[in-house]
Design a protein around this motif. Structure first.
Motif, short mmCIF file in Angstrom:
data_model
loop_
_atom_site.label_atom_id
_atom_site.label_comp_id
_atom_site.label_asym_id
_atom_site.label_seq_id
_atom_site.Cartn_x
_atom_site.Cartn_y
_atom_site.Cartn_z
N GLU A 145 63.19 4.35 53.96
CA GLU A 145 61.78 4.73 54.13
C GLU A 145 60.91 4.03 53.07
OE1 GLU A 145 61.10 8.86 53.25
OE2 GLU A 145 59.33 8.98 54.53
N ARG A 306 51.19 13.66 59.11
CA ARG A 306 50.83 13.67 57.69
C ARG A 306 49.99 14.91 57.36
NH1 ARG A 306 49.31 7.27 56.90
NH2 ARG A 306 51.45 6.52 56.87
N SER A 311 56.11 13.57 55.41
CA SER A 311 56.02 12.18 54.98
C SER A 311 56.28 11.31 56.22
CB SER A 311 57.07 11.94 53.89
OG SER A 311 57.43 10.61 53.86
#
Ligand SMILES: Cc1ncc(COP(=O)(O)O)c(C=O)c1O
Length: 387
Positions: A145, A306, A311
């Motif tokens: 990520e 979000r 995340s």
């Protein structure tokens, strides 16, 4: 017992983690599904009509094994116009039953028993099983990520051994929506050239890209001769059920793939091939409109996750977003099962795409804006129980 006579490799292959959720969701009423990996637009009308005309006017016989010359010429021109890829329609293009067949063929003609094939993790569900069916060993290359799920040259090099024969990847990516820019690909290409590794690049989402341009690794110096480019009509022209794709590459590889294809398939569906000729001739305005709509949805869904406190890195391609759900204290599987049970929203556990997908879910925005907004309301209600 007949089971004992079956090829043991098949028992080792896990059923697709995507299908499992489809099957549960299909039996429930009122489900909002963001689980789907196919466009929610119908095939453009003129393309459908070309398919019908081919049946009524052109006949229903096989085509050449490699596909209609008209189609191969169309693919060659399209790839050059759109992505600067140069392939000779006579010798370097094979028309297949979806990108799926092309992936299978490419692996079968490249891999020998025990050869290792690098596969990004998380990655598209069919690659590792297809490597295994070709008697190879799939070796995961982690993506993270923090790097926006880009593949890095360092991660690739760390997994290379004397047995590494090839790498297979797809950017824009399923399941993460990650893309690779030319700079990223240059570094990777240098490593692959250094270690003499072949590339199978599945570019089925090349047109579904937002704000940047797609670069094919095959356009980089010294790469065309070691790369098979795979793509198809399913995602670009919303033609999943027509089952049409293609592979392009060095003549020797395409010749080898043709050999397998001619024995196991003969030729891709004739009517689909004529429809695809039409899609390439007149379908680009449709693609543009569809991509604009996906982009609007992409922005809503990413912002939506979000705003709910997840995340969620910005996906720049395909039609998936890949929010992290582990902060709720649930595994990917538990999140998906409980969300479906409690709120009837279907998303796919990231773990279905490899160990690196654990802690994430794949939410597809190939679903109406209304569905996306409703799903976000339901996910908000659901996640409140875990805060
Ligand atoms: C990365 C990727 N490759 C290949 C396919 C299969 O494409 P096709 O319908 O052309 O067989 C899919 C479908 O979801 C996909 O996501």
């Amino acid at each position: 017992m007949i089971e004992q006579l079956l090829n043991k490799k098949i028992a080792e292959i896990k059923p697709s983690g995507i299908r499992k959720f489809f099957d549960i969701a299909a039996e429930m009423e009122g489900v909002v599904s963001l689980g789907i990996g196919e466009p929610d637009f119908p095939t453009p009308l003129n393309v459908r009509e070309a398919g019908i005309r081919s049946i009524t006017e052109k006949g229903t016989a096989y085509t050449a094994n490699v596909g209609l010359l008209e189609l191969r010429k169309g693919i060659s021109k399209y790839l050059e116009d759109r992505f600067h890829l140069e392939y000779n329609p006579q010798t370097q293009i094979l028309v297949t039953i979806g990108a799926s067949e092309a992936v299978d063929l490419a692996l079968r003609v490249i891999v020998e028993a025990g050869d290792e094939v690098l596969v990004p993790d998380p990655g598209y569900v069919s690659y590792a099983p297809s490597v295994m069916l070709a008697s190879g060993v799939a070796v995961a290359v982690p993506t993270y990520e923090e790097d926006d799920f880009r593949l890095t040259a360092e991660a690739i090099e760390a997994q290379i051994t004397a047995k590494t024969k090839a790498i297979i990847f797809c950017y824009p990516n399923n399941p993460t929506g990650a893309v690779m820019e030319e700079e990223d690909l240059r570094k990777i290409a240098a490593v692959l050239r250094k270690h003499n590794i072949l590339v199978i690049t599945d570019e089925i989402y090349a047109e579904l890209i937002y704000g940047i341009k797609h670069t094919s690794i095959a356009t980089l110096p010294g790469m065309a001769e070691r790369t098979v480019v795979i793509s198809g009509f399913s995602k670009t022209f919303s033609m999943t059920g027509w089952r049409l794709g293609y592979a392009c590459g060095p003549t020797s590889v395409i010749e080898a793939m043709k050999k397998v294809h001619q024995y196991v398939i003969m030729s891709a569906p004739t009517m689909s091939q004529w429809a695809a000729v039409e899609a390439l001739e007149s379908g680009m305005p449709f693609v543009k409109e569809m991509v604009e709509e996906y982009d609007r949805r992409r922005q809503v869904i990413v912002q939506g996750f979000r705003d709910l406190g997840f995340s969620c890195f910005e996906p720049k391609g395909a039609f998936y977003c890949f929010p992290r759900i582990s902060d709720l204290g649930l595994s990917s599987d538990d999140f998906c099962e409980k969300l479906l049970e409690a709120e009837k929203v279907a998303v796919v556990p990231g773990s279905a795409f490899g160990d690196g997908g654990e802690g994430f879910v794949r939410a597809s925005y190939a679903s109406s804006m209304e569905n996306i907004k409703e799903a976000l309301v339901r996910i908000e209600r659901f996640s409140q129980n875990y805060k």
